[in-house]
Design a protein around this motif. Structure first.
Motif, PDB file in Angstrom:
ATOM      1  N   LEU A   1       0.832  -1.203   0.000  1.00  0.00           N
ATOM      2  CA  LEU A   1       0.000   0.000   0.000  1.00  0.00           C
ATOM      3  C   LEU A   1       0.869   1.257   0.000  1.00  0.00           C
ATOM      4  N   ALA A   2       1.980   1.234   0.742  1.00  0.00           N
ATOM      5  CA  ALA A   2       2.882   2.383   0.732  1.00  0.00           C
ATOM      6  C   ALA A   2       3.457   2.597  -0.660  1.00  0.00           C
ATOM      7  N   LEU A   3       3.810   1.508  -1.329  1.00  0.00           N
ATOM      8  CA  LEU A   3       4.315   1.592  -2.699  1.00  0.00           C
ATOM      9  C   LEU A   3       3.261   2.180  -3.633  1.00  0.00           C
ATOM     10  N   SER A   4       2.031   1.682  -3.523  1.00  0.00           N
ATOM     11  CA  SER A   4       0.946   2.162  -4.376  1.00  0.00           C
ATOM     12  C   SER A   4       0.605   3.624  -4.079  1.00  0.00           C
ATOM     13  N   ASN A   5       0.523   3.972  -2.794  1.00  0.00           N
ATOM     14  CA  ASN A   5       0.211   5.347  -2.419  1.00  0.00           C
ATOM     15  C   ASN A   5       1.300   6.303  -2.901  1.00  0.00           C
ATOM     16  N   GLY A   6       2.563   5.864  -2.785  1.00  0.00           N
ATOM     17  CA  GLY A   6       3.652   6.712  -3.257  1.00  0.00           C
ATOM     18  C   GLY A   6       3.554   6.974  -4.748  1.00  0.00           C
ATOM     19  N   SER A   7       3.144   5.950  -5.505  1.00  0.00           N
ATOM     20  CA  SER A   7       3.021   6.122  -6.952  1.00  0.00           C
ATOM     21  C   SER A   7       1.823   6.983  -7.319  1.00  0.00           C
ATOM     22  N   ARG A   8       0.785   6.956  -6.506  1.00  0.00           N
ATOM     23  CA  ARG A   8      -0.440   7.695  -6.828  1.00  0.00           C
ATOM     24  C   ARG A   8      -0.370   9.158  -6.393  1.00  0.00           C
ATOM     25  N   VAL A   9       0.040   9.385  -5.168  1.00  0.00           N
ATOM     26  CA  VAL A   9      -0.077  10.730  -4.594  1.00  0.00           C
ATOM     27  C   VAL A   9       1.251  11.300  -4.134  1.00  0.00           C
ATOM     28  N   GLY A  10       2.334  10.551  -4.272  1.00  0.00           N
ATOM     29  CA  GLY A  10       3.631  11.045  -3.824  1.00  0.00           C
ATOM     30  C   GLY A  10       3.890  10.695  -2.368  1.00  0.00           C
TER      31      GLY A  10
ATOM     32  N   ALA B   1       0.140  13.645 -11.718  1.00  0.00           N
ATOM     33  CA  ALA B   1       0.335  15.011 -11.243  1.00  0.00           C
ATOM     34  C   ALA B   1      -0.805  15.926 -11.650  1.00  0.00           C
ATOM     35  N   ALA B   2      -1.540  15.559 -12.700  1.00  0.00           N
ATOM     36  CA  ALA B   2      -2.593  16.438 -13.206  1.00  0.00           C
ATOM     37  C   ALA B   2      -3.901  16.278 -12.451  1.00  0.00           C
ATOM     38  N   LEU B   3      -4.019  15.247 -11.627  1.00  0.00           N
ATOM     39  CA  LEU B   3      -5.273  14.996 -10.933  1.00  0.00           C
ATOM     40  C   LEU B   3      -5.258  15.559  -9.524  1.00  0.00           C
TER      41      LEU B   3
ATOM     42  N   VAL C   1      10.135   4.652  -3.724  1.00  0.00           N
ATOM     43  CA  VAL C   1      10.314   3.833  -4.930  1.00  0.00           C
ATOM     44  C   VAL C   1       9.114   3.976  -5.853  1.00  0.00           C
ATOM     45  N   GLY C   2       7.893   3.938  -5.272  1.00  0.00           N
ATOM     46  CA  GLY C   2       6.691   4.095  -6.086  1.00  0.00           C
ATOM     47  C   GLY C   2       6.624   5.448  -6.758  1.00  0.00           C
ATOM     48  N   ALA C   3       6.921   6.507  -5.999  1.00  0.00           N
ATOM     49  CA  ALA C   3       6.887   7.853  -6.561  1.00  0.00           C
ATOM     50  C   ALA C   3       7.946   8.022  -7.639  1.00  0.00           C
ATOM     51  N   ARG C   4       9.114   7.448  -7.416  1.00  0.00           N
ATOM     52  CA  ARG C   4      10.201   7.553  -8.388  1.00  0.00           C
ATOM     53  C   ARG C   4       9.858   6.806  -9.673  1.00  0.00           C
ATOM     54  N   ALA C   5       9.229   5.652  -9.530  1.00  0.00           N
ATOM     55  CA  ALA C   5       8.868   4.867 -10.710  1.00  0.00           C
ATOM     56  C   ALA C   5       7.898   5.625 -11.597  1.00  0.00           C
ATOM     57  N   VAL C   6       6.947   6.319 -10.990  1.00  0.00           N
ATOM     58  CA  VAL C   6       5.975   7.083 -11.771  1.00  0.00           C
ATOM     59  C   VAL C   6       6.657   8.228 -12.510  1.00  0.00           C
ATOM     60  N   ARG C   7       7.610   8.887 -11.853  1.00  0.00           N
ATOM     61  CA  ARG C   7       8.306   9.994 -12.507  1.00  0.00           C
ATOM     62  C   ARG C   7       9.127   9.507 -13.696  1.00  0.00           C
ATOM     63  N   LEU C   8       9.699   8.324 -13.560  1.00  0.00           N
ATOM     64  CA  LEU C   8      10.544   7.797 -14.621  1.00  0.00           C
ATOM     65  C   LEU C   8       9.745   7.215 -15.786  1.00  0.00           C
ATOM     66  N   LEU C   9       8.637   6.539 -15.445  1.00  0.00           N
ATOM     67  CA  LEU C   9       7.900   5.800 -16.470  1.00  0.00           C
ATOM     68  C   LEU C   9       6.603   6.485 -16.892  1.00  0.00           C
ATOM     69  N   ARG C  10       6.286   7.604 -16.250  1.00  0.00           N
ATOM     70  CA  ARG C  10       5.095   8.383 -16.587  1.00  0.00           C
ATOM     71  C   ARG C  10       3.809   7.613 -16.307  1.00  0.00           C
ATOM     72  N   GLY C  11       2.775   7.877 -17.119  1.00  0.00           N
ATOM     73  CA  GLY C  11       1.432   7.375 -16.819  1.00  0.00           C
ATOM     74  C   GLY C  11       1.309   5.872 -16.769  1.00  0.00           C
ATOM     75  N   ARG C  12       2.036   5.157 -17.607  1.00  0.00           N
ATOM     76  CA  ARG C  12       1.917   3.699 -17.634  1.00  0.00           C
ATOM     77  C   ARG C  12       2.354   3.063 -16.320  1.00  0.00           C
ATOM     78  N   ALA C  13       3.244   3.742 -15.605  1.00  0.00           N
ATOM     79  CA  ALA C  13       3.775   3.158 -14.373  1.00  0.00           C
ATOM     80  C   ALA C  13       2.673   2.893 -13.360  1.00  0.00           C
ATOM     81  N   MET C  14       1.731   3.847 -13.216  1.00  0.00           N
ATOM     82  CA  MET C  14       0.699   3.670 -12.196  1.00  0.00           C
ATOM     83  C   MET C  14      -0.185   2.478 -12.523  1.00  0.00           C
ATOM     84  N   ARG C  15      -0.488   2.275 -13.820  1.00  0.00           N
ATOM     85  CA  ARG C  15      -1.326   1.141 -14.192  1.00  0.00           C
ATOM     86  C   ARG C  15      -0.660  -0.172 -13.809  1.00  0.00           C
ATOM     87  N   TRP C  16       0.625  -0.310 -14.144  1.00  0.00           N
ATOM     88  CA  TRP C  16       1.299  -1.570 -13.864  1.00  0.00           C
ATOM     89  C   TRP C  16       1.618  -1.730 -12.393  1.00  0.00           C
TER      90      TRP C  16
END
Length: 211
Positions: free
Chosen positions: A26-35, A100-102, A170-185
């Motif tokens: 959940l921490a990984l997912s939350n980091g990717s979603r909201v930072g 970031a746009a939401l 790690v989750g937040a960093r992955a989203v920054r590197l991989l953009r929108g597709r990262a959150m889906r995966w």
């Protein structure tokens, strides 16, 4: 409790906490979603559950769950159902959007993020059994026990927070590197893992084995 005892507890507890489980996912997912910053309420919820678990062990609830098939089953099935529900929601996530746009509200309010992490952790019977087996080994029976359990609770919660920060980063960093597709995966991977953990919990027995 001596310093050496506290250090030994930290080493053992950290080895268990670092293993990817529901709270860390959940921490990984939350980091990717909201930072990382906006994921902090979820970490606070998990830390509160640490104090609940340690307090329950100090009051003997861990021993009750180990002895009572009924209450162990109740907690186990509630926890498994809640994990499965969260996992399914993650699997059904549309993903592929610009995080970031939401507005943050679309990812859940701080109270919702807090409550989700707290409930996931506090309804996991493995946590009670683990703590009931581990904590008494670091308690000096000749000294006052309440202060010792309180120290262990703070140490456990602090280690938990440190690892959740790592996973959220790690989750937040992955989203920054991989953009929108990262959150889906990330969502789908975390969702699948949570479903697997829910299935594992459903077949978990009090002796620490699966059926």
């Amino acid at each position: 409790m001596t310093l050496a005892t506290a250090l030994l507890f930290c080493i053992v507890a950290l080895a268990a906490i670092a293993t990817p489980g529901p709270t860390m996912l959940l921490a990984l997912s939350n980091g990717s979603r909201v930072g990382v910053r906006r994921a902090l309420p979820g970490m606070a919820g998990a830390m509160l559950s640490d104090f609940v678990l340690v307090g329950a062990v100090a009051l003997g609830l861990g021993a009750l769950l180990a002895a009572s098939e009924f209450w162990f089953g109740v907690l186990k099935w509630v926890g498994a159902a809640y994990l499965a529900w969260i996992g399914l929601r993650m699997l059904r996530s549309a993903g592929g959007i610009d995080v970031a746009a939401l507005p943050a509200a679309q990812h859940g309010t701080p109270v919702q993020i807090f409550g989700k992490s707290f409930l996931v952790a506090v309804t996991n019977p493995k946590g009670y059994l683990f703590c009931s087996a581990l904590l008494p080994q670091f308690i000096d029976p000749a000294a006052a026990q309440a202060p010792q359990y309180l120290v262990l609770a703070f140490l456990f919660a602090g280690l938990d927070l440190a690892m959740m920060l790592v996973y959220a980063f790690v989750g937040a960093r992955a989203v920054r590197l991989l953009r929108g597709r990262a959150m889906r995966w990330l969502d789908r991977t975390c969702g699948a893992l949570l479903l697997a953990l829910a299935g594992s919990l459903a077949f978990y027995r009090r002796g620490g084995t699966t059926a």
